[in-house]
Design a protein around this motif. Structure first.
Motif, mmCIF file in Angstrom:
data_model
loop_
_atom_site.group_PDB
_atom_site.id
_atom_site.type_symbol
_atom_site.label_atom_id
_atom_site.label_comp_id
_atom_site.label_asym_id
_atom_site.label_seq_id
_atom_site.Cartn_x
_atom_site.Cartn_y
_atom_site.Cartn_z
ATOM 1 N N ARG A 43 50.631 17.752 15.083
ATOM 2 C CA ARG A 43 51.919 17.492 15.344
ATOM 3 C C ARG A 43 52.618 18.617 15.139
ATOM 4 O O ARG A 43 53.913 18.870 15.937
ATOM 5 N N CYS A 44 52.797 19.537 14.255
ATOM 6 C CA CYS A 44 53.613 20.787 13.888
ATOM 7 C C CYS A 44 53.436 21.745 14.978
ATOM 8 O O CYS A 44 54.378 22.165 15.644
ATOM 9 N N LEU A 45 52.216 22.037 15.835
ATOM 10 C CA LEU A 45 51.865 22.692 16.782
ATOM 11 C C LEU A 45 52.697 22.276 18.090
ATOM 12 O O LEU A 45 53.354 22.868 18.723
ATOM 13 N N ILE A 46 52.443 20.646 18.085
ATOM 14 C CA ILE A 46 53.077 20.268 19.433
ATOM 15 C C ILE A 46 54.627 20.343 19.227
ATOM 16 O O ILE A 46 55.524 20.922 20.576
ATOM 17 N N ARG A 47 55.196 20.264 18.288
ATOM 18 C CA ARG A 47 56.747 20.299 17.991
ATOM 19 C C ARG A 47 57.085 21.708 18.243
ATOM 20 O O ARG A 47 58.186 22.127 18.802
ATOM 21 N N ILE A 48 56.567 22.832 17.647
ATOM 22 C CA ILE A 48 56.531 24.291 18.020
ATOM 23 C C ILE A 48 56.520 24.560 19.420
ATOM 24 O O ILE A 48 57.435 25.177 20.093
ATOM 25 N N ALA A 49 55.437 23.969 20.046
ATOM 26 C CA ALA A 49 55.303 24.264 21.639
ATOM 27 C C ALA A 49 56.472 23.684 22.489
ATOM 28 O O ALA A 49 57.008 24.520 23.513
ATOM 29 N N ILE A 50 57.084 22.631 21.904
ATOM 30 C CA ILE A 50 58.321 21.857 22.706
ATOM 31 C C ILE A 50 59.320 22.842 22.526
ATOM 32 O O ILE A 50 60.215 23.068 23.584
ATOM 33 N N ALA A 51 59.537 23.144 21.259
ATOM 34 C CA ALA A 51 60.736 24.103 20.947
ATOM 35 C C ALA A 51 60.570 25.431 21.741
ATOM 36 O O ALA A 51 61.567 25.900 22.324
ATOM 37 N N LEU A 52 59.448 26.033 21.842
ATOM 38 C CA LEU A 52 59.247 27.357 22.811
ATOM 39 C C LEU A 52 59.459 27.017 23.990
ATOM 40 O O LEU A 52 60.006 27.845 24.702
#
Length: 251
Positions: A14-23
């Motif tokens: 979940r954390c990696l997905i949110r970071i990917a969306i932000a990036l």
């Protein structure tokens, strides 16, 4: 054992997905302004070159396009830092006490601040000195024509390296806050830390002594500041038996 790890893996996902969306969002915005950002990135190099920006070239057909992608990704990463730090905290928060979980805002603010301080130190101090030395060295024999693609990759690597290095006080504060390190811990490992700092500086900087010292010296100072921070947050408390032993040895 695998069942126990599943919740942590899901949290990490979940954390990696949110970071990917932000990036992805910040990358899209940065790509629109990539020329303005690139002009800012090239300024330390062009100031050191005899002919300025005219000496910066590209040698491959798609180099200009891929350079724009590098610029956008690097800029997007910088703009997404608050989200990245927030998600790092969200991943480790389940293992913390309630009073420690409330430190998320300071962690995000100071984590972002010190990373940007490292980038600013690299851009305004390390780059002008380092580029001036490296480009002028041997300039009487050769003409410097740096490739823009290689330079942007080199620029991003050093900026991120300095940014991560300047996180040392922040990391120390939170490790001391949860009781994992004390000022004595940092003092005891000071010699090893200095060796590690110079090795890290040698890896992250160009292969010259000047650039290595430009990274190693502020890192050493930050390590000293980290000792002070640890002493304020979690000072070492000598056990009674250790105190008696030390007293007998002094006697």
């Amino acid at each position: 054992m695998l069942e126990d790890l599943k919740p942590h893996i899901q949290d990490l996902r979940r954390c990696l997905i949110r970071i990917a969306i932000a990036l992805l969002i910040t990358f899209s915005v940065a790509f629109y302004f990539w020329e303005i950002i690139l002009n800012w990135m090239v300024e330390p190099l062009s100031s050191a070159l005899p002919n300025g920006r005219e000496s910066v070239i590209f040698t491959q057909v798609g180099e200009a396009f891929f350079t724009a992608l590098k610029v956008a990704f690097f800029s997007g990463f910088i703009f997404a830092l608050p989200v990245i730090f927030w998600q790092i905290w969200a991943f480790v928060a389940p293992g913390l006490y309630d009073n420690e979980k409330r430190l998320v805002i300071p962690f995000v603010i100071f984590g972002t601040f010190f990373f940007l301080c490292g980038c600013a130190f690299a851009y305004y101090i390390a780059f002008p000195i380092g580029f001036g030395y490296l480009i002028n060295f041997g300039s009487q024999l050769f003409t410097a024509l740096p490739s823009i693609g290689e330079y942007v990759g080199f620029f991003a690597k050093l900026m991120i390296g300095f940014g991560v290095s300047f996180e040392l006080p922040v990391i120390t504060f939170f490790l001391a806050k949860i009781g994992l390190v004390t000022d004595k811990t940092l003092k005891d490992y000071f010699k090893f830390a200095i060796v590690f700092i110079f090795i890290l500086a040698a890896i992250l900087t160009p292969p010259d002594v000047l650039s290595q010292f430009l990274m190693a010296i502020p890192l050493t100072l930050l390590y000293g500041i980290s000792i002070i921070i640890a002493k304020m947050v979690n000072p070492y408390k000598e056990e009674p038996l250790e105190y008696i032993k030390d007293s007998l040895e002094e006697a």
